[in-house]
Scaffold this motif. Sequence first.
Motif: not given
Length: 120
Positions: A17-18, A23-24, A29-31
């Motif tokens: 995750i860049a 929050i993003e 992660m949830k997506f």
Amino acid sequence: MILRFSQRIGSGNRGVIADNDPIEQEKTMKFNALLTKAVIFHNALDSAEIFRQLLEERWEIAPEDLAHISPYLTGHINRFGEYSTHELGIRPEAYDPKLDVDFTPLREQDLTTAGLGQAA
């Protein structure tokens, strides 16, 4: 296995995750978790439908054979391809979760392996 499967399915740079925004990162992660679970569920539904068709054709399916089937299939996934959306308005038929296979021998084997099927 689930981690590699999730990385194969998920969006992003092979699980990296860049974005530095927590929050993003959480959204990503949830997506990815939701997408992974949806694919596993879809694979399980497809497998069950194939088993139903084989049973209707009078094939004999042993519970031991089903125990080796994995829902972690990715060969049919086209992550960056074109997808049809014309079917989005079609309402699917109700899903029947019953699969007419007797899993009792596997349950008994699991209990015996765990030492729970033996009298004290």
